[in-house]
Enzyme design. Structure first.
Site, PDB file in Angstrom:
ATOM      1  N   ASP A 108       0.810  -1.223   0.000  1.00  0.00           N
ATOM      2  CA  ASP A 108       0.000   0.000   0.000  1.00  0.00           C
ATOM      3  C   ASP A 108       0.838   1.264   0.000  1.00  0.00           C
ATOM      4  O   ASP A 108       0.339   2.350  -0.294  1.00  0.00           O
ATOM      5  CB  ASP A 108      -0.831   0.056   1.292  1.00  0.00           C
ATOM      6  CG  ASP A 108      -2.118  -0.720   1.182  1.00  0.00           C
ATOM      7  OD1 ASP A 108      -2.612  -0.899   0.066  1.00  0.00           O
ATOM      8  OD2 ASP A 108      -2.614  -1.135   2.239  1.00  0.00           O
TER       9      ASP A 108
HETATM   10  C1  GLC Z   1      -0.681   2.416   5.999  1.00  0.00           C
HETATM   11  C2  GLC Z   1      -0.098   1.134   6.505  1.00  0.00           C
HETATM   12  C3  GLC Z   1      -0.380   0.033   5.577  1.00  0.00           C
HETATM   13  C4  GLC Z   1      -1.860   0.029   5.315  1.00  0.00           C
HETATM   14  C5  GLC Z   1      -2.287   1.359   4.732  1.00  0.00           C
HETATM   15  C6  GLC Z   1      -3.750   1.425   4.414  1.00  0.00           C
HETATM   16  O1  GLC Z   1      -0.008   2.808   4.863  1.00  0.00           O
HETATM   17  O2  GLC Z   1       1.269   1.204   6.682  1.00  0.00           O
HETATM   18  O3  GLC Z   1       0.073  -1.159   6.142  1.00  0.00           O
HETATM   19  O4  GLC Z   1      -2.178  -1.021   4.476  1.00  0.00           O
HETATM   20  O5  GLC Z   1      -2.002   2.345   5.653  1.00  0.00           O
HETATM   21  O6  GLC Z   1      -4.501   1.852   5.472  1.00  0.00           O
HETATM   22  C1  GLC Z   2      -1.709  -3.963   5.343  1.00  0.00           C
HETATM   23  C2  GLC Z   2      -2.917  -3.957   4.471  1.00  0.00           C
HETATM   24  C3  GLC Z   2      -2.724  -4.833   3.264  1.00  0.00           C
HETATM   25  C4  GLC Z   2      -1.448  -4.436   2.581  1.00  0.00           C
HETATM   26  C5  GLC Z   2      -0.275  -4.453   3.523  1.00  0.00           C
HETATM   27  C6  GLC Z   2       0.995  -3.980   2.896  1.00  0.00           C
HETATM   28  O1  GLC Z   2      -1.563  -5.216   5.920  1.00  0.00           O
HETATM   29  O2  GLC Z   2      -4.050  -4.411   5.162  1.00  0.00           O
HETATM   30  O3  GLC Z   2      -3.793  -4.698   2.383  1.00  0.00           O
HETATM   31  O4  GLC Z   2      -1.264  -5.303   1.513  1.00  0.00           O
HETATM   32  O5  GLC Z   2      -0.559  -3.649   4.619  1.00  0.00           O
HETATM   33  O6  GLC Z   2       0.980  -2.621   2.626  1.00  0.00           O
END
Ligand code: GLC
Ligand code: GLC
Length: 817
Positions: free
Chosen positions: A490
């Site tokens: 993300d």
């Molecule tokens: C933040 C977190 C990530 C998550 C994203 C979406 O970037 O680090 O892990 O998936 O938010 O909420």
């Molecule tokens: C968090 C989010 C997932 C994402 C991950 C890596 O676990 O829930 O959707 O893939 O972060 O950013």
């Protein structure tokens, strides 16, 4: 603080009871559990902190919780026991009176907390009965002394004014809306029921109460804390009726216990919905019929115990679908109990409610839920089926996706943004796994809408086609998938160029126009899930479509081999301008885990040995004692062209943290390469039962489940875990263990047996139930091989190959490696 005097462990596993037993309440972080399996859920810490909600942790929050409070984990369901001058809580908090004994047993959807003080023992069993919208709290108080004890008991819980977000911010309104009703021994919370709500909550007890409180200020005292509620300290309930401000619910009892005598109380925290024309029975008097019926179902100890037995049996059955016996209890307890349990919890919660997820910000993720359900299908296939339909119903007609949807409405929302170009692939991943477990090809014919628009329905199979095409139709200059806002990571936001600290990287404008940003992670994911799509098309007789898809996949393989290989590992991405990310040419972020995992799982460039070389590079550059790090070297400064990833200090989260979710991709790739020893080494580094043996104080979070992220070697505290419970790690650890290490993987018409083991593994036995059949699978590895089945006897008869065709009934399978 003297670190040396701190214990390294705070409890132990009790495998026979399927419990983790916490013996010291001062765990390095609240160690929690989840209650509830259907619609009513509670979070409960080892000191009884936490809260309850109905279906949706944001819109139907029943009890109040303050995150990141001081002190930590303040607020929950508390019992105050007054014994002479001493007041204490069975779970130690909030009074923190030193106890003579303390134990918290977290089990499968229940928690039992027991405290003892001055020869009084109080044990509280918390659980949600199956199919019931209520948390039961069975409190047993026993006098262990030789004298008669006179005790006072106060219960306590604090109502949340339903919407957990506005509850924490809209005080100009909230302080005037709170309303309660008190009848018998029940306190009803009916805030906003007079207007648009058709639901209320209640807190009851199965004995005539001798006093009560419903107004927080009167019970606690304005300048007091939960550790010194005035009413409790004075042993004097106020019989307060809340009008606005902060409604609570507290029952009061004053009673004697003879030596050896025990008294049980059944408390119930329930939720009720009424039809609009049945809301009231008198002017502003709420209709309590359903609540009274619920209470009647559990108004004796025997009834509560029976409900608890039913819950235990339910879990016996769920877990019996996959049970393994090896000579390694650390493996067995994870595979048989905790990993499956965590899969249930992630299926239920997605990323919404934990002690790191506030229940407000994140609903059900498209990508997350598709992965979660794969770890869950073997538990309750019908629920997984419904989830697939719900998820697919939020997809857009062009195959793209909302990144998340709200569980209450099942509608997509843009709170966490959209345009994550890996999202569509996961629908193929989830759906094919479901059909393989169940044989339910009928799901493909279900009419499923796009973006929940009536009239837009197409078959689920058509949704899968659009998922596949969304990647195939959105390729960049190298023929690799355009990344969109980000892929699985993300925080790899290659198109956002955000310089405004007041906006979210996830939702700010996504400047894809003219972008060359491509993802090798999606390329690997596309090949892997694309092949699942091809196989499915063949199964349902769509051979032309299968051929077309196969061509797209072949082109993707070629594109990766040509433009995605950096010499010793797969590149991670190309950025907006077409520059490499995850290349030896870069100063930082030379190598990333996600593309190694997915491209090696997809076996891209296998003839040239790319997967094995990439896995060797992972070991060389990314492995550390606590697991595999996401990227190395960590980014030491912020890169506007990469987005959120470089916003994290080195060693945390997506910037060189050990993001446990992706470790299994490498482990699985190792098993596909036949390297059982390497797979096992990576697997046990993040397996909670192994982590527990190292140092719970350092690890900090629960030792019985995986957490999302462990600090990497660049961090100040390598090995420290965060974000426990709600992580895709659960499903992926399950897939790794069940399908790839123990090697028992459901296919469309057969169970494939293909273990990949560490050399020392000699023998194990798996019981696997699916499709009205039970397979007792005995695996023997007399020569210490890592992989390769040499013989299988099915019910005593040799079969050729390693696939056991499905057939109802009980079967003995003997496998020799
Ligand atoms: C933040 C977190 C990530 C998550 C994203 C979406 O970037 O680090 O892990 O998936 O938010 O909420
Ligand atoms: C968090 C989010 C997932 C994402 C991950 C890596 O676990 O829930 O959707 O893939 O972060 O950013």
């Amino acid at each position: 603080m003297n670190q040396e005097n701190q214990p390294l462990k705070f409890g132990h596993f009790d495998d026979a009871a399927r419990e983790y037993v916490i013996t010291n309440p001062q765990t390095p972080w609240p160690w929690i559990n989840y209650l509830g399996n259907d619609d009513f859920f509670s979070l409960i810490s080892n000191t009884a902190g936490g809260y309850s909600f109905y279906k949706d942790a944001k819109f139907r929050r029943l009890t109040r919780y303050r995150y990141n409070g001081v002190p930590m984990d303040n607020g929950g369901r508390y019992f105050y026991i007054c014994d002479g001058d001493t007041t204490w809580n069975p779970g130690w908090k909030p009074m923190k009176t030193p106890l003579d004994a303390y134990e918290c047993r977290h089990g499968m959807s229940y928690t039992r907390i027991t405290g003892r003080k001055n020869d009084v023992e109080a044990s509280v069993l918390f659980f949600v009965p199956l199919g019931e919208n209520a948390e039961l709290q069975k409190l047993s108080i026993k006098n262990l002394s030789q004298e008669t004890k006179r005790l006072q008991l106060f219960s306590f819980t604090e109502w949340c004014l339903w919407n957990a977000a506005t509850d924490m911010e809209n005080f100009q309104r909230n302080f005037s809306t709170g309303e309660v009703e008190i009848e018998g021994s029940t306190i009803y919370h009916k805030t906003e029921y007079r207007e648009r709500r058709n639901h209320y909550a209640f807190y009851s007890v199965n004995a005539p109460m001798q006093g009560f409180d419903t107004d927080r200020e009167q019970f606690v005292g304005l300048y007091n804390g939960f550790h010194e509620p005035q009413a409790v300290l004075e042993r004097q309930p106020r019989n307060s009726v809340a009008h606005g401000w902060s409604p609570i619910a507290s029952h009061y009892f004053d009673f004697e216990l003879q030596p050896g005598e025990q008294r049980d109380f059944i408390f119930m925290l329930g939720y009720v919905e009424n039809d609009d024309d049945k809301k009231f029975v008198g002017p502003q008097v709420i209709n309590k019929e359903k609540a009274l019926q619920m209470m009647a179902r559990y108004d004796t100890t025997a009834k509560a115990d029976a409900a608890f037995d039913a819950l235990r049996k339910h879990w016996d059955e769920l877990l019996s679908n996959f049970q393994v016996e090896t000579d390694n209890p650390k493996l067995d307890r994870m595979v048989n109990i905790w990993n499956q349990y965590q899969c249930m919890v992630t299926f239920n919660m997605s990323r919404s409610a934990s002690f790191f997820e506030s229940g407000i910000g994140r609903g059900m993720g498209f990508r997350d839920s598709n992965q979660d359900l794969v770890g869950f299908i073997h538990l309750i296939p019908a629920k997984a089926r419904q989830r697939i339909i719900d998820i697919a119903s939020t997809q857009f007609p062009d195959g793209s996706c909302y990144h998340q949807y709200q569980p209450l409405t099942r509608r997509g929302n843009n709170d966490i943004g959209s345009g994550f170009n890996d999202d569509p692939c996961w629908l193929i991943f989830g759906t094919t796994a479901y059909i393989k477990e169940t044989g339910d090809f009928g799901i493909l014919d279900e009419q499923v809408p796009f973006d929940n628009q009536p009239g837009s329905e197409e078959t689920l199979m058509e949704h899968l086609r659009r998922s596949f095409n969304h990647v195939a139709d959105n390729l960049g200059p190298h023929g690799l998938p355009l990344i969109g806002r980000a892929d699985w990571n993300d925080c790899l936001n290659l198109n956002c160029f955000s310089t405004n600290p007041d906006e979210s990287y996830q939702t700010t404008e996504n400047k894809t126009e003219g972008s060359k940003a491509e993802s090798l992670m999606i390329a690997g994911l596309f090949v892997f899930t694309g092949e699942q799509y091809v196989e499915l098309c063949q199964r349902v007789g769509q051979n032309g479509e299968a051929q077309r898809a196969e061509q797209c996949i072949q082109q993707m393989r070629e594109a990766v081999e040509k433009h995605g290989w950096d010499g010793s590992w797969y590149l991670r991405a190309y950025d907006f301008f077409g520059n490499k990310i995850g290349s030896n040419e870069n100063d930082e972020g030379k190598i990333f885990i996600e593309s190694q995992g997915w491209c090696a799982m997809a076996r891209i460039g296998a003839e040239q040995g790319m997967p094995e070389k990439s896995l060797d590079s992972v070991k060389q550059h990314l492995e550390c004692e606590h697991g595999i790090i996401l990227n190395q070297p960590a980014y030491t400064h912020w890169h506007v062209e990469m987005g959120e990833i470089s916003s994290y200090p080195p060693g945390y989260k997506e910037n060189a943290g050990i993001f446990c979710h992706n470790n299994p991709w490498v482990i699985i790739a190792e098993t596909l390469a036949g390297r059982g020893q390497d797979a096992w080494q990576h697997y046990t580094k993040i397996l909670p039962s192994y982590v527990e043996e190292r140092n719970s104080l350092l690890h900090k979070v629960e030792p019985y489940v995986n957490c999302q992220m462990v600090a990497g070697s660049d961090a100040a505290t390598p090995g420290q875990g965060k974000n426990s419970w709600l992580t895709g790690t659960a499903a992926w650890m399950w897939i790794t263990a069940a399908w790839h290490i123990l090697g028992i993987q459901p296919g469309y018409d057969a169970l494939t047996i293909d273990p990949c083991l560490p050399k020392e593994a000699r023998t194990y036995r798996v019981t696997r139930r699916l499709r009205n059949a039970v397979y007792h699978i005995q695996v023997n590895n007399p020569n210490g091989k890592e992989k390769g089945v040499s013989q299988i006897l099915l019910d005593g008869q040799p079969i050729s190959g390693n696939k056991i065709p499905y057939a109802e009934g009980e079967h003995e399978v003997e496998v020799t490696l």
